[in-house]
Design a protein around this motif. Sequence first.
Motif, PDB file in Angstrom:
ATOM      1  N   GLN A 162       0.832  -1.198   0.000  1.00 12.22           N
ATOM      2  CA  GLN A 162       0.000   0.000   0.000  1.00 12.22           C
ATOM      3  C   GLN A 162       0.869   1.250   0.000  1.00 12.22           C
ATOM      4  O   GLN A 162       1.908   1.295   0.658  1.00 12.22           O
ATOM      5  N   GLY A 163       0.436   2.253  -0.750  1.00  3.31           N
ATOM      6  CA  GLY A 163       1.168   3.509  -0.824  1.00  3.31           C
ATOM      7  C   GLY A 163       0.208   4.649  -1.094  1.00  3.31           C
ATOM      8  O   GLY A 163      -0.961   4.604  -0.708  1.00  3.31           O
ATOM      9  N   THR A 164       0.676   5.661  -1.798  1.00  4.54           N
ATOM     10  CA  THR A 164      -0.141   6.824  -2.087  1.00  4.54           C
ATOM     11  C   THR A 164       0.244   7.399  -3.446  1.00  4.54           C
ATOM     12  O   THR A 164       1.281   7.034  -4.013  1.00  4.54           O
ATOM     13  N   LEU A 165      -0.603   8.274  -3.981  1.00  4.64           N
ATOM     14  CA  LEU A 165      -0.225   9.005  -5.179  1.00  4.64           C
ATOM     15  C   LEU A 165       1.073   9.757  -4.932  1.00  4.64           C
ATOM     16  O   LEU A 165       1.378  10.141  -3.802  1.00  4.64           O
ATOM     17  N   ALA A 166       1.830   9.970  -5.993  1.00  2.00           N
ATOM     18  CA  ALA A 166       3.088  10.712  -5.880  1.00  2.00           C
ATOM     19  C   ALA A 166       3.230  11.641  -7.076  1.00  2.00           C
ATOM     20  O   ALA A 166       2.803  11.315  -8.189  1.00  2.00           O
ATOM     21  N   ALA A 167       3.815  12.794  -6.814  1.00  4.44           N
ATOM     22  CA  ALA A 167       4.060  13.781  -7.867  1.00  4.44           C
ATOM     23  C   ALA A 167       5.544  13.808  -8.193  1.00  4.44           C
ATOM     24  O   ALA A 167       6.392  13.781  -7.294  1.00  4.44           O
ATOM     25  N   LEU A 168       5.868  13.846  -9.485  1.00  3.27           N
ATOM     26  CA  LEU A 168       7.251  14.001  -9.942  1.00  3.27           C
ATOM     27  C   LEU A 168       7.426  15.461 -10.338  1.00  3.27           C
ATOM     28  O   LEU A 168       6.828  15.915 -11.316  1.00  3.27           O
ATOM     29  N   VAL A 169       8.220  16.188  -9.548  1.00  2.00           N
ATOM     30  CA  VAL A 169       8.283  17.641  -9.654  1.00  2.00           C
ATOM     31  C   VAL A 169       9.705  18.107  -9.973  1.00  2.00           C
ATOM     32  O   VAL A 169      10.663  17.706  -9.295  1.00  2.00           O
ATOM     33  N   HIS A 170       9.842  18.968 -10.972  1.00  2.00           N
ATOM     34  CA  HIS A 170      11.139  19.519 -11.388  1.00  2.00           C
ATOM     35  C   HIS A 170      11.467  20.751 -10.544  1.00  2.00           C
ATOM     36  O   HIS A 170      10.556  21.456 -10.080  1.00  2.00           O
ATOM     37  N   PRO A 171      12.761  21.052 -10.333  1.00  2.53           N
ATOM     38  CA  PRO A 171      13.136  22.248  -9.570  1.00  2.53           C
ATOM     39  C   PRO A 171      12.554  23.549 -10.112  1.00  2.53           C
ATOM     40  O   PRO A 171      12.427  24.532  -9.364  1.00  2.53           O
ATOM     41  N   GLU A 172      12.196  23.593 -11.389  1.00 10.73           N
ATOM     42  CA  GLU A 172      11.607  24.809 -11.943  1.00 10.73           C
ATOM     43  C   GLU A 172      10.184  25.060 -11.448  1.00 10.73           C
ATOM     44  O   GLU A 172       9.647  26.151 -11.592  1.00 10.73           O
ATOM     45  N   ASN A 173       9.573  24.050 -10.848  1.00  8.40           N
ATOM     46  CA  ASN A 173       8.242  24.203 -10.275  1.00  8.40           C
ATOM     47  C   ASN A 173       8.376  24.532  -8.784  1.00  8.40           C
ATOM     48  O   ASN A 173       9.144  23.890  -8.069  1.00  8.40           O
ATOM     49  N   SER A 174       7.627  25.508  -8.305  1.00  7.33           N
ATOM     50  CA  SER A 174       7.749  25.962  -6.913  1.00  7.33           C
ATOM     51  C   SER A 174       7.405  24.870  -5.897  1.00  7.33           C
ATOM     52  O   SER A 174       7.835  24.935  -4.737  1.00  7.33           O
ATOM     53  N   LEU A 175       6.644  23.854  -6.308  1.00  2.00           N
ATOM     54  CA  LEU A 175       6.289  22.768  -5.390  1.00  2.00           C
ATOM     55  C   LEU A 175       7.477  21.855  -5.081  1.00  2.00           C
ATOM     56  O   LEU A 175       7.389  21.017  -4.174  1.00  2.00           O
ATOM     57  N   TRP A 176       8.574  22.018  -5.805  1.00  2.00           N
ATOM     58  CA  TRP A 176       9.750  21.153  -5.630  1.00  2.00           C
ATOM     59  C   TRP A 176      10.296  21.228  -4.198  1.00  2.00           C
ATOM     60  O   TRP A 176      10.868  20.258  -3.697  1.00  2.00           O
ATOM     61  N   LEU A 181       2.585  16.800  -0.528  1.00  3.46           N
ATOM     62  CA  LEU A 181       1.573  17.644  -1.151  1.00  3.46           C
ATOM     63  C   LEU A 181       0.189  17.194  -0.719  1.00  3.46           C
ATOM     64  O   LEU A 181      -0.010  16.045  -0.295  1.00  3.46           O
ATOM     65  N   ARG A 182      -0.784  18.112  -0.821  1.00  6.02           N
ATOM     66  CA  ARG A 182      -2.185  17.776  -0.699  1.00  6.02           C
ATOM     67  C   ARG A 182      -2.767  17.785  -2.109  1.00  6.02           C
ATOM     68  O   ARG A 182      -2.214  18.400  -3.021  1.00  6.02           O
ATOM     69  N   ILE A 183      -3.891  17.132  -2.281  1.00  7.02           N
ATOM     70  CA  ILE A 183      -4.467  17.051  -3.627  1.00  7.02           C
ATOM     71  C   ILE A 183      -4.827  18.444  -4.152  1.00  7.02           C
ATOM     72  O   ILE A 183      -4.731  18.715  -5.354  1.00  7.02           O
ATOM     73  N   GLN A 184      -5.185  19.362  -3.249  1.00  5.49           N
ATOM     74  CA  GLN A 184      -5.546  20.714  -3.658  1.00  5.49           C
ATOM     75  C   GLN A 184      -4.363  21.452  -4.288  1.00  5.49           C
ATOM     76  O   GLN A 184      -4.549  22.362  -5.092  1.00  5.49           O
ATOM     77  N   ASP A 185      -3.135  21.056  -3.936  1.00  9.14           N
ATOM     78  CA  ASP A 185      -1.943  21.689  -4.509  1.00  9.14           C
ATOM     79  C   ASP A 185      -1.843  21.478  -6.014  1.00  9.14           C
ATOM     80  O   ASP A 185      -1.099  22.184  -6.703  1.00  9.14           O
ATOM     81  N   LEU A 186      -2.564  20.490  -6.531  1.00  8.35           N
ATOM     82  CA  LEU A 186      -2.499  20.163  -7.963  1.00  8.35           C
ATOM     83  C   LEU A 186      -3.515  20.940  -8.793  1.00  8.35           C
ATOM     84  O   LEU A 186      -3.533  20.826 -10.019  1.00  8.35           O
ATOM     85  N   ALA A 187      -4.351  21.747  -8.136  1.00  9.54           N
ATOM     86  CA  ALA A 187      -5.484  22.384  -8.819  1.00  9.54           C
ATOM     87  C   ALA A 187      -5.064  23.238 -10.009  1.00  9.54           C
ATOM     88  O   ALA A 187      -5.747  23.251 -11.031  1.00  9.54           O
ATOM     89  N   ASP A 188      -3.963  23.964  -9.895  1.00 16.22           N
ATOM     90  CA  ASP A 188      -3.547  24.872 -10.974  1.00 16.22           C
ATOM     91  C   ASP A 188      -2.330  24.359 -11.740  1.00 16.22           C
ATOM     92  O   ASP A 188      -1.711  25.116 -12.496  1.00 16.22           O
ATOM     93  N   GLN A 189      -2.002  23.091 -11.554  1.00 12.67           N
ATOM     94  CA  GLN A 189      -0.807  22.534 -12.176  1.00 12.67           C
ATOM     95  C   GLN A 189      -1.144  21.817 -13.480  1.00 12.67           C
ATOM     96  O   GLN A 189      -2.217  21.225 -13.621  1.00 12.67           O
ATOM     97  N   GLU A 190      -0.208  21.878 -14.440  1.00  6.42           N
ATOM     98  CA  GLU A 190      -0.329  21.065 -15.644  1.00  6.42           C
ATOM     99  C   GLU A 190       0.230  19.680 -15.342  1.00  6.42           C
ATOM    100  O   GLU A 190       1.343  19.550 -14.819  1.00  6.42           O
ATOM    101  N   VAL A 258       1.675  12.470  -2.335  1.00  3.51           N
ATOM    102  CA  VAL A 258       0.454  13.272  -2.254  1.00  3.51           C
ATOM    103  C   VAL A 258      -0.419  12.631  -1.179  1.00  3.51           C
ATOM    104  O   VAL A 258      -1.005  11.568  -1.385  1.00  3.51           O
ATOM    105  N   LEU A 259      -0.466  13.273  -0.020  1.00  6.98           N
ATOM    106  CA  LEU A 259      -1.130  12.701   1.149  1.00  6.98           C
ATOM    107  C   LEU A 259      -2.459  13.407   1.372  1.00  6.98           C
ATOM    108  O   LEU A 259      -2.498  14.555   1.795  1.00  6.98           O
ATOM    109  N   ASP A 260      -3.531  12.711   1.064  1.00  6.30           N
ATOM    110  CA  ASP A 260      -4.850  13.329   1.171  1.00  6.30           C
ATOM    111  C   ASP A 260      -5.902  12.223   1.190  1.00  6.30           C
ATOM    112  O   ASP A 260      -5.576  11.035   1.054  1.00  6.30           O
ATOM    113  N   GLN A 261      -7.154  12.619   1.388  1.00  3.21           N
ATOM    114  CA  GLN A 261      -8.228  11.646   1.277  1.00  3.21           C
ATOM    115  C   GLN A 261      -8.281  11.105  -0.145  1.00  3.21           C
ATOM    116  O   GLN A 261      -8.077  11.831  -1.108  1.00  3.21           O
ATOM    117  N   ASN A 262      -8.531   9.817  -0.253  1.00  2.00           N
ATOM    118  CA  ASN A 262      -8.737   9.170  -1.562  1.00  2.00           C
ATOM    119  C   ASN A 262      -7.481   9.112  -2.425  1.00  2.00           C
ATOM    120  O   ASN A 262      -7.578   8.958  -3.646  1.00  2.00           O
TER     121      ASN A 262
END
Length: 302
Positions: A162-176, A181-190, A258-262
């Motif tokens: 068992q695990g969770t969703l994960a985001a692969l983030v480049h240093p050029e993105n501020s989320l790096w 992360l929470r799922i809401q952090d992805l709202a404005d991301q491509e 990405v640690l959040d509900q669902n």
Amino acid sequence: MNINELKYFIKVADQQSLSKAANELYISYQGLSKSLKSLETELNCSLFEKSGSGYKLTEYGEELYPTAKLIVSEWETLQLSLHQIQRRRNHFFHIGVAMGVDTPFANFRSQLDLFLRKHNNVVMIDAWDSYCEEKIESGELDIAITFGPVNDVRFECTVLLQGTLAALVHPENSLWERKSLRIQDLADQEIITVNRYFRNYDILMQACQSRGFKPRIILNTVNLTATLLGYQDRKAIGISNNLCYPMESVGAYKVIPVLDQNTTCQINLLIHPRQRANKEIQQLKQELLQCFFVSADSVGIK
């Protein structure tokens, strides 16, 4: 009328939503809508009415629903019985392995080779999650290893990891800079992610919808690493899970949970519930578990 139209009708009735039903069925919204219209045309009546809370059954739909469930159940039982006859005559077993499920298990492929040499009547099929689930239900696969979570009513499920969703983030993105992360952090991301035939896509869509937004998916792929590393816009985020990406980074991309509900992800071993009493399949299941170095005791199997 075909059996899939009835399956789609049942799913929409249960979900009261075309978009949720389409995600669970791994088909497009347009394809699902067209199928329902075809069924309504053939029956010459409206089966759903749209309300503020979603799609509700009409009086005609209420009449069809229990009969449709009975027809689908009998059809699936018949399919399973016919495939069991074929297996008895040919004495072959079929096991489906979804793409990527072996990643966390370093020795799985070598152990699997030994397993297949021992059982020359076992056919291994590499596929995707939706294919494996569909073929388990139809009886064309005896065992499948897929990503989950899955519906415990549809399948006899053993959770391997068992695990969770994960985001692969480049240093050029501020989320790096973030550790999680929470799922809401992805709202404005491509977002670049897998296609709808993989369970991760379904998990991502449902998690975002639960937070009131639709993810901005700019590209779907079956090879996230290659696609992401070759993509010019480094601010785009790849979405997978930390089971496929147990490492801290992939090239310059940081792997952030990405640690959040669902957002829970699993690797599961599935059989059809009606195969619980099948001794041959249960024996193969026990031996297959050893390929993952998961003992029967550790996953609660009797």
